[in-house]
Design an enzyme around this catalytic site. Structure first.
Site, short mmCIF file in Angstrom:
data_model
loop_
_atom_site.label_atom_id
_atom_site.label_comp_id
_atom_site.label_asym_id
_atom_site.label_seq_id
_atom_site.Cartn_x
_atom_site.Cartn_y
_atom_site.Cartn_z
N LYS A 196 0.81 -1.20 0.00
CA LYS A 196 0.00 0.00 0.00
C LYS A 196 0.86 1.27 0.00
O LYS A 196 0.39 2.33 -0.33
CB LYS A 196 -0.87 0.01 1.27
CG LYS A 196 -1.75 -1.17 1.45
CD LYS A 196 -2.41 -1.04 2.85
CE LYS A 196 -3.07 -2.34 3.22
NZ LYS A 196 -3.55 -2.30 4.62
N GLU A 199 7.56 1.93 -6.34
CA GLU A 199 7.74 1.50 -4.95
C GLU A 199 7.94 2.72 -4.06
O GLU A 199 8.40 3.77 -4.52
CB GLU A 199 8.98 0.62 -4.92
CG GLU A 199 9.16 -0.53 -4.06
CD GLU A 199 8.23 -0.97 -2.97
OE1 GLU A 199 7.25 -0.29 -2.63
OE2 GLU A 199 8.53 -2.02 -2.40
N ASP A 202 14.54 -0.89 0.56
CA ASP A 202 15.15 -1.08 1.87
C ASP A 202 16.10 -2.28 1.78
O ASP A 202 17.22 -2.14 1.30
CB ASP A 202 14.01 -1.28 2.88
CG ASP A 202 14.46 -1.37 4.32
OD1 ASP A 202 15.43 -0.69 4.68
OD2 ASP A 202 13.85 -2.12 5.10
N PHE A 215 13.88 4.64 10.33
CA PHE A 215 12.54 4.19 9.96
C PHE A 215 11.67 5.42 9.70
O PHE A 215 11.52 6.28 10.56
CB PHE A 215 11.93 3.31 11.05
CG PHE A 215 10.73 2.57 10.54
CD1 PHE A 215 10.88 1.42 9.78
CD2 PHE A 215 9.45 3.05 10.77
CE1 PHE A 215 9.78 0.75 9.26
CE2 PHE A 215 8.34 2.39 10.26
CZ PHE A 215 8.51 1.24 9.51
N ASP A 264 3.93 3.60 6.29
CA ASP A 264 3.28 3.41 7.59
C ASP A 264 4.20 2.81 8.64
O ASP A 264 5.25 2.23 8.32
CB ASP A 264 2.09 2.45 7.43
CG ASP A 264 2.56 0.99 7.28
OD1 ASP A 264 3.42 0.73 6.41
OD2 ASP A 264 2.08 0.13 8.03
#
Ligand code: IMP
Length: 181
Positions: free
Chosen positions: A42, A98, A102, A153, A160
């Site tokens: 998502k 994307e 990562d 992060f 999210d």
């Protein structure tokens, strides 16, 4: 700024510049091809929606699901599950859209799947790149990169933590205390 955000990494203005630059590149590179933009759900929805409104050549869109993170965690689960049912893939030159590169496992797996399913060509576009986090054995080149970022992060603009913060209009570093880091 949201109370759980430590620092903004990409402001709305920077995002707009990235979207404009990458849309121009894709419009130029794919002007003689049959472009299909494939959004990896998502986290990439905001980036996809912005690219779609800035690319100046004809294209079609599709969506697929890829999941690698354990819910409530900031670490990848390792195995990537890709769910995609795209018809007539053999007619298209695919650009996979994307949110973040990562460990790289998701884009690598999605690229393999698109090629297995018959895509004419596949290139990869990611808003963010965290090169320090790359997993062993991932050697996929990123064709279009928004910004290279440090190993932190991040959330917002679709990204999210535990399904939260996706609606922030910027990308920011999440305070480690929020995820117990
Ligand atoms: P991969 O490790 O390259 O396979 O990344 C897979 C997915 O993990 C990305 O598409 C994101 O949805 C998620 N992810 C990786 N890093 C972050 C981050 O810093 N914040 C939020 N999601 C992330």
């Amino acid at each position: 700024m949201h109370k759980d955000i430590k620092e903004i990494l990409l402001s709305e203005e920077e995002i707009a510049e990235i979207v404009s630059r990458i849309s121009k590149q894709i419009s130029e590179d794919y002007k003689d091809k049959n472009l299909l933009l494939v959004c990896v759900l998502k986290g990439s929805v905001c980036f996809m929606a912005d690219l779609m409104r800035n690319i100046s050549i004809p294209f079609k869109i599709e969506f697929l699901r890829a999941k690698s993170y354990l819910s409530g965690s900031t670490e990848s689960a390792g195995e990537v599950e890709v769910r995609s049912e795209i018809d007539h893939l053999d007619e298209y030159d695919v650009v996979v859209v994307e949110d973040i590169f990562d460990t790289g496992r998701t884009l690598q797996r999605v690229t393999e799947k698109m090629l297995q399913d018959g895509a004419k060509s596949v290139s990869c576009c990611s808003l963010l790149d965290k090169p320090e986090r790359r997993a062993e054995g991932v050697d996929l080149p990123l064709d279009y990169v928004g910004k290279t970022i440090p190993n932190a992060f991040v959330v917002g603009y679709g990204l999210d933590f535990d399904e939260n913060y996706r609606g922030l209009p910027y990308v920011g570093i999440l305070k480690p205390e929020v995820y117990g880091g």
